[in-house]
Write a protein that holds these residues in place. Structure first.
Motif, PDB file in Angstrom:
ATOM      1  N   VAL A  51      12.769  -3.707  -7.445  1.00  0.00           N
ATOM      2  CA  VAL A  51      11.799  -3.619  -8.450  1.00  0.00           C
ATOM      3  C   VAL A  51      10.752  -2.475  -8.985  1.00  0.00           C
ATOM      4  O   VAL A  51      10.428  -1.936  -9.701  1.00  0.00           O
ATOM      5  N   VAL A  52      10.928  -1.404  -7.472  1.00  0.00           N
ATOM      6  CA  VAL A  52      10.060   0.065  -7.556  1.00  0.00           C
ATOM      7  C   VAL A  52      10.923   0.658  -8.748  1.00  0.00           C
ATOM      8  O   VAL A  52      10.687   1.176  -9.986  1.00  0.00           O
ATOM      9  N   ALA A  53      12.251   0.500  -9.006  1.00  0.00           N
ATOM     10  CA  ALA A  53      13.459   0.868  -9.684  1.00  0.00           C
ATOM     11  C   ALA A  53      13.486   0.544 -10.621  1.00  0.00           C
ATOM     12  O   ALA A  53      13.523   1.315 -12.379  1.00  0.00           O
ATOM     13  N   PRO A 110      10.102   9.112  -5.883  1.00  0.00           N
ATOM     14  CA  PRO A 110      11.275   9.033  -5.362  1.00  0.00           C
ATOM     15  C   PRO A 110      11.854   9.164  -4.112  1.00  0.00           C
ATOM     16  O   PRO A 110      12.626   8.643  -3.295  1.00  0.00           O
ATOM     17  N   LEU A 111      10.730   9.794  -3.096  1.00  0.00           N
ATOM     18  CA  LEU A 111      10.465  10.258  -1.973  1.00  0.00           C
ATOM     19  C   LEU A 111      11.137   8.495  -1.123  1.00  0.00           C
ATOM     20  O   LEU A 111      11.447   8.238   0.174  1.00  0.00           O
ATOM     21  N   TRP A 112      10.062   8.068  -1.152  1.00  0.00           N
ATOM     22  CA  TRP A 112       9.687   5.981  -0.857  1.00  0.00           C
ATOM     23  C   TRP A 112      11.218   5.411  -1.270  1.00  0.00           C
ATOM     24  O   TRP A 112      11.317   4.641   0.029  1.00  0.00           O
ATOM     25  N   ILE A 113      11.614   5.414  -2.522  1.00  0.00           N
ATOM     26  CA  ILE A 113      12.942   5.273  -2.476  1.00  0.00           C
ATOM     27  C   ILE A 113      14.150   5.198  -1.283  1.00  0.00           C
ATOM     28  O   ILE A 113      14.265   4.504  -0.970  1.00  0.00           O
ATOM     29  N   SER A 166       2.603  10.425  -6.702  1.00  0.00           N
ATOM     30  CA  SER A 166       4.207  11.200  -7.561  1.00  0.00           C
ATOM     31  C   SER A 166       2.694  11.269  -9.542  1.00  0.00           C
ATOM     32  O   SER A 166       2.918  12.388 -10.024  1.00  0.00           O
ATOM     33  N   LEU A 167       1.771  10.493  -9.703  1.00  0.00           N
ATOM     34  CA  LEU A 167       1.738  10.868 -10.570  1.00  0.00           C
ATOM     35  C   LEU A 167      -0.373  12.551 -10.318  1.00  0.00           C
ATOM     36  O   LEU A 167       0.417  12.749 -11.528  1.00  0.00           O
ATOM     37  N   LEU A 168      -0.082  11.989 -10.025  1.00  0.00           N
ATOM     38  CA  LEU A 168      -0.766  13.651  -9.218  1.00  0.00           C
ATOM     39  C   LEU A 168      -0.069  14.584  -9.218  1.00  0.00           C
ATOM     40  O   LEU A 168      -0.477  15.450  -9.939  1.00  0.00           O
ATOM     41  N   GLN A 192       0.632  -0.989  -0.030  1.00  0.00           N
ATOM     42  CA  GLN A 192       0.323  -0.062   0.001  1.00  0.00           C
ATOM     43  C   GLN A 192       0.760   1.679   0.180  1.00  0.00           C
ATOM     44  O   GLN A 192       0.300   2.100  -0.883  1.00  0.00           O
ATOM     45  N   PRO A 193       2.330   1.215   0.612  1.00  0.00           N
ATOM     46  CA  PRO A 193       2.548   2.594   0.482  1.00  0.00           C
ATOM     47  C   PRO A 193       3.528   2.507  -0.759  1.00  0.00           C
ATOM     48  O   PRO A 193       3.684   4.175  -1.189  1.00  0.00           O
ATOM     49  N   VAL A 194       3.860   1.703  -1.064  1.00  0.00           N
ATOM     50  CA  VAL A 194       3.697   1.305  -2.763  1.00  0.00           C
ATOM     51  C   VAL A 194       2.970   2.290  -3.535  1.00  0.00           C
ATOM     52  O   VAL A 194       2.921   3.596  -4.376  1.00  0.00           O
ATOM     53  N   ARG A 195       1.894   2.127  -3.853  1.00  0.00           N
ATOM     54  CA  ARG A 195       0.607   2.532  -4.408  1.00  0.00           C
ATOM     55  C   ARG A 195       0.426   3.799  -4.049  1.00  0.00           C
ATOM     56  O   ARG A 195       0.251   4.425  -4.819  1.00  0.00           O
ATOM     57  N   ASP A 196       0.726   4.372  -2.706  1.00  0.00           N
ATOM     58  CA  ASP A 196       0.128   5.916  -2.539  1.00  0.00           C
ATOM     59  C   ASP A 196       1.325   6.453  -2.600  1.00  0.00           C
ATOM     60  O   ASP A 196       0.506   7.515  -3.178  1.00  0.00           O
ATOM     61  N   ALA A 197       3.040   6.164  -2.925  1.00  0.00           N
ATOM     62  CA  ALA A 197       3.472   7.356  -3.004  1.00  0.00           C
ATOM     63  C   ALA A 197       3.244   6.738  -4.780  1.00  0.00           C
ATOM     64  O   ALA A 197       3.644   7.823  -5.872  1.00  0.00           O
TER      65      ALA A 197
END
Length: 270
Positions: free
Chosen positions: A243-245, A225-228, A69-71, A60-65
């Protein structure tokens, strides 16, 4: 036409190969470690597994981040499209006092270090706006990204406007078209590809911005980027970060490819 000797071509090819290897081998390591079965990123890869991909896509944190970012990138791109296009038309079509100064001020944010822009906006939000009751919140981050994204649209549209043939617009007016009809049917189609290319570059620039985001993001709000960056301090999450990167790397090829295609199409028409 400049012709290189065979030894020069060999040396140049070696230098280019070294530079490309320096740029892309680290990216390949990120991709490979996203499939690493080990809990901690390592080389060589001990085994291949899709475990981290599953955790990343269900996090969920990845989805929220990602959503944040998209918004932010979308909002910054809209700001850049509107203001960048208006400023480019004003500087190209009109002559006024301080024209060069305006040009400099529009381009300056992309030249300034991101940390300087972030600190300046943070001080403005916290020390100037908040004391008078204005809470910028999430919109403040979008506006902050828009300040440097404007340049992407501005440069593309201005360069295209300078190459446009004004006689086409004059002919449209002579034939009785209204200013809106002339813009919609003659002017806009001529700089549309440059506008789209600028928008794509603005979106990509905002999507991976870190420094400005650190200083302007509301408490508890993370972009990708902040989450990463925050997760890099947790070794057990390193492969999820990979994976996200990897996804970001793959998605980054899309705006670059589209922008190059649009630029090439414009050059061929010219």
């Amino acid at each position: 036409m400049l012709r290189l000797s065979r030894p020069s071509k060999i040396v140049l090819g070696i230098v280019v190969a070294i530079i490309l290897a320096f740029l892309y081998i680290p990216l390949m390591l990120v991709v490979l470690n996203s499939f690493n079965s080990a809990r901690i990123a390592s080389w060589p890869v001990s085994g291949f597994s899709l475990e981290w991909w599953g955790k990343a896509f269900t996090s969920q944190p990845v989805r929220d981040a990602l959503l944040n970012s998209l918004l932010v990138a979308t909002g910054a791109t809209v700001i850049a499209l509107i203001l960048g296009t208006l400023v480019s038309f004003a500087l190209q079509r009109y002559r006024f006092f301080g024209q060069r100064a305006v040009n400099l001020l529009v381009v300056l944010p992309i030249a300034l270090p991101g940390i300087v822009t972030g600190v300046a906006l943070n001080n403005t939000y916290n020390q100037l706006l908040e004391p008078i009751g204005i809470q910028v919140g999430f919109w403040g981050m979008i506006i902050a990204h828009g300040t440097f994204c404007i340049v992407m649209v501005f440069n593309n549209v201005l360069a295209r406007l300078r190459r446009m043939n004004p006689s086409l617009e004059e002919a449209s007016k002579d034939l009785g078209a209204t200013p809106w009809q002339t813009f919609r049917m003659v002017t806009f189609p001529q700089f549309r590809s440059a506008l789209i290319a600028g928008a794509i570059l603005a979106f990509a620039l905002s999507f991976d911005e870190v420094y400005v985001t650190i200083f302007t993001a509301p408490p508890g709000v993370d972009t990708l980027p902040l989450w990463i960056m925050n997760q890099m301090a947790r070794p057990n999450e390193a492969n999820v970060v990979n994976v996200v990167a990897t996804v970001v790397i793959l998605l980054s090829f899309i705006p670059v490819w589209v922008s190059q295609r649009l630029s090439r199409d414009v050059s061929e028409r010219d």
